[in-house]
Design a protein around this motif. Structure first.
Motif, PDB file in Angstrom:
ATOM      1  N   ARG A   1      35.682  37.348  22.654  1.00  0.00           N
ATOM      2  CA  ARG A   1      34.963  36.098  22.403  1.00  0.00           C
ATOM      3  C   ARG A   1      33.460  36.380  22.405  1.00  0.00           C
ATOM      4  NH1 ARG A   1      39.403  34.652  21.337  1.00  0.00           N
ATOM      5  NH2 ARG A   1      40.508  32.737  21.963  1.00  0.00           N
ATOM      6  N   PRO A   2      32.978  37.185  21.452  1.00  0.00           N
ATOM      7  CA  PRO A   2      31.576  37.618  21.472  1.00  0.00           C
ATOM      8  C   PRO A   2      30.570  36.499  21.274  1.00  0.00           C
ATOM      9  CG  PRO A   2      32.632  38.247  19.413  1.00  0.00           C
ATOM     10  CD  PRO A   2      33.718  37.756  20.306  1.00  0.00           C
ATOM     11  N   ASN A   3      30.989  35.398  20.677  1.00  0.00           N
ATOM     12  CA  ASN A   3      30.059  34.296  20.403  1.00  0.00           C
ATOM     13  C   ASN A   3      30.114  33.190  21.451  1.00  0.00           C
ATOM     14  OD1 ASN A   3      29.116  35.326  17.810  1.00  0.00           O
ATOM     15  ND2 ASN A   3      31.178  34.856  17.073  1.00  0.00           N
ATOM     16  N   MET A   4      30.899  33.392  22.482  1.00  0.00           N
ATOM     17  CA  MET A   4      31.106  32.328  23.467  1.00  0.00           C
ATOM     18  C   MET A   4      30.032  32.296  24.542  1.00  0.00           C
ATOM     19  SD  MET A   4      34.502  31.627  25.837  1.00  0.00           S
ATOM     20  CE  MET A   4      35.477  30.984  24.466  1.00  0.00           C
ATOM     21  N   PHE A   5      29.527  33.449  24.966  1.00  0.00           N
ATOM     22  CA  PHE A   5      28.717  33.529  26.177  1.00  0.00           C
ATOM     23  C   PHE A   5      27.244  33.821  25.891  1.00  0.00           C
ATOM     24  CE2 PHE A   5      33.069  34.769  27.185  1.00  0.00           C
ATOM     25  CZ  PHE A   5      33.363  33.896  28.219  1.00  0.00           C
ATOM     26  N   ALA A   6      26.393  33.231  26.718  1.00  0.00           N
ATOM     27  CA  ALA A   6      24.954  33.483  26.620  1.00  0.00           C
ATOM     28  C   ALA A   6      24.540  34.658  27.491  1.00  0.00           C
ATOM     29  CB  ALA A   6      24.174  32.240  27.029  1.00  0.00           C
ATOM     30  N   ALA A   7      25.215  34.852  28.626  1.00  0.00           N
ATOM     31  CA  ALA A   7      24.847  35.923  29.552  1.00  0.00           C
ATOM     32  C   ALA A   7      26.063  36.352  30.365  1.00  0.00           C
ATOM     33  CB  ALA A   7      23.721  35.472  30.488  1.00  0.00           C
ATOM     34  N   ALA A   8      25.986  37.589  30.893  1.00  0.00           N
ATOM     35  CA  ALA A   8      27.087  38.148  31.668  1.00  0.00           C
ATOM     36  C   ALA A   8      26.547  39.001  32.799  1.00  0.00           C
ATOM     37  CB  ALA A   8      28.000  38.982  30.763  1.00  0.00           C
ATOM     38  N   PHE A   9      27.277  38.992  33.937  1.00  0.00           N
ATOM     39  CA  PHE A   9      26.875  39.835  35.062  1.00  0.00           C
ATOM     40  C   PHE A   9      28.090  40.585  35.625  1.00  0.00           C
ATOM     41  CE2 PHE A   9      27.787  35.630  36.536  1.00  0.00           C
ATOM     42  CZ  PHE A   9      28.327  35.723  37.817  1.00  0.00           C
ATOM     43  N   PRO A  10      28.464  41.696  34.996  1.00  0.00           N
ATOM     44  CA  PRO A  10      29.572  42.513  35.490  1.00  0.00           C
ATOM     45  C   PRO A  10      29.133  43.312  36.723  1.00  0.00           C
ATOM     46  CG  PRO A  10      29.038  42.986  33.174  1.00  0.00           C
ATOM     47  CD  PRO A  10      27.908  42.224  33.749  1.00  0.00           C
ATOM     48  N   ILE A  11      29.997  43.324  37.748  1.00  0.00           N
ATOM     49  CA  ILE A  11      29.713  44.044  38.993  1.00  0.00           C
ATOM     50  C   ILE A  11      30.767  45.115  39.204  1.00  0.00           C
ATOM     51  CG2 ILE A  11      29.336  43.805  41.484  1.00  0.00           C
ATOM     52  CD1 ILE A  11      28.880  40.770  40.942  1.00  0.00           C
ATOM     53  N   CYS A  12      30.353  46.335  39.407  1.00  0.00           N
ATOM     54  CA  CYS A  12      31.212  47.513  39.635  1.00  0.00           C
ATOM     55  C   CYS A  12      32.418  47.522  38.704  1.00  0.00           C
ATOM     56  CB  CYS A  12      31.634  47.633  41.097  1.00  0.00           C
ATOM     57  SG  CYS A  12      32.516  46.247  41.836  1.00  0.00           S
TER      58      CYS A  12
END
Length: 269
Positions: free
Chosen positions: A176-187
């Motif tokens: 869903r590349p067009n769904m999100f404005a920002a992401a914070f993946p942790i480990c």
């Protein structure tokens, strides 16, 4: 004898305060309602936090948070162990709809194979193509359903997660590349070949512990490199003294939420 009694009294008090703290946390987490989403005769259990004085005539940001492997289950509770209080304690300053789905023990968020034959040298193979897991299908269905609600601000949709959930973060971004404005993946980690799908659309803040012996920091660092090569101004916090529980440091980052909610999609993004 008095010394022993004193030590026992201190131990009892410590246990009491720990138990009291757990009870207070559990009570606060009741702010997350128990929900379920049904799709094709399958059910996804999730918890949801709404802004105070929620009004369906207003629009709010939407945050999806994906838990780690240790919080899998069917009780619709364990997924709140890490990260739920971050949003709950800041709901007045950052009003948002926050969703914590739970993955069953038999499944995984991302389409990945794990080789744990050598302790401390786990290998993760991420697939660029391939079908999403059943749990990911349900999460995507849930998110699609939310985005059809008039009270969700489609320009302020965010995703984050830890460990297995960090991997799930990258997985849902490629789907869903067009769904999100920002992401914070942790480990977490993902397939660097997939970043072309979303590198020009999503803003990143990636966290990883330098002493992580469960998911090697290499898996985050190669995603950072791949994003940079695609022109993404990815933000990295490398916690050199943290082990796998780098999420504690990430959640303690005072600027995390202000950064997250400052990212707003535009028509050109």
């Amino acid at each position: 004898m008095r010394k022993i009694l004193r030590e026992n009294s201190l131990l009892i008090m410590l246990v009491f305060f720990v138990l009291l703290s757990d009870v207070l946390v559990a009570q606060k987490q009741q702010g997350y309602s128990k929900e379920f989403f049904v799709q094709s005769n399958d059910t996804l259990k999730y918890r949801m936090l709404l802004p105070q004085d929620f009004d369906e005539n207003k629009q709010y940001p939407l945050v999806l948070f994906l838990h780690g492997a240790g919080e899998r289950g069917n009780g619709n509770k364990k997924q709140l162990v890490h990260g739920s209080l971050l949003f709950l304690d800041n709901i007045e300053q950052f009003p948002a709809i926050v969703v914590f789905p739970q993955c069953p023990k038999s499944d995984y968020w991302s389409n990945v194979t794990v080789d744990r034959s050598k302790k401390g040298l786990e290998k993760f193979k991420y697939f660029k193509k391939g079908q999403p897991t059943q749990s990911m299908k349900l999460v995507m269905g849930l998110m699609d359903d939310f985005l059809n609600k008039p009270y969700v601000n489609k320009n302020q949709v965010y995703v984050g997660g830890l460990s297995m959930g960090g991997m799930g973060t990258f997985d849902i971004l490629k789907r869903r590349p067009n769904m999100f404005a920002a992401a914070f993946p942790i480990c977490g980690g993902g397939n660097p070949k997939s970043v072309k799908n979303y590198a020009d659309k999503v803003t990143f803040w990636i966290f990883h512990g330098g002493k992580d012996n469960v998911v090697h920091p290499y898996f985050s660092l190669r995603m950072v490199t791949a994003l940079q090569e695609e022109g993404n101004n990815v933000k990295l916090t490398y916690l050199e003294n943290d082990n796998h529980n780098s999420w504690d440091s990430a959640f303690a980052e005072p600027k995390l939420l202000s950064w997250l909610f400052s990212n707003i999609k535009t028509n050109g993004k």
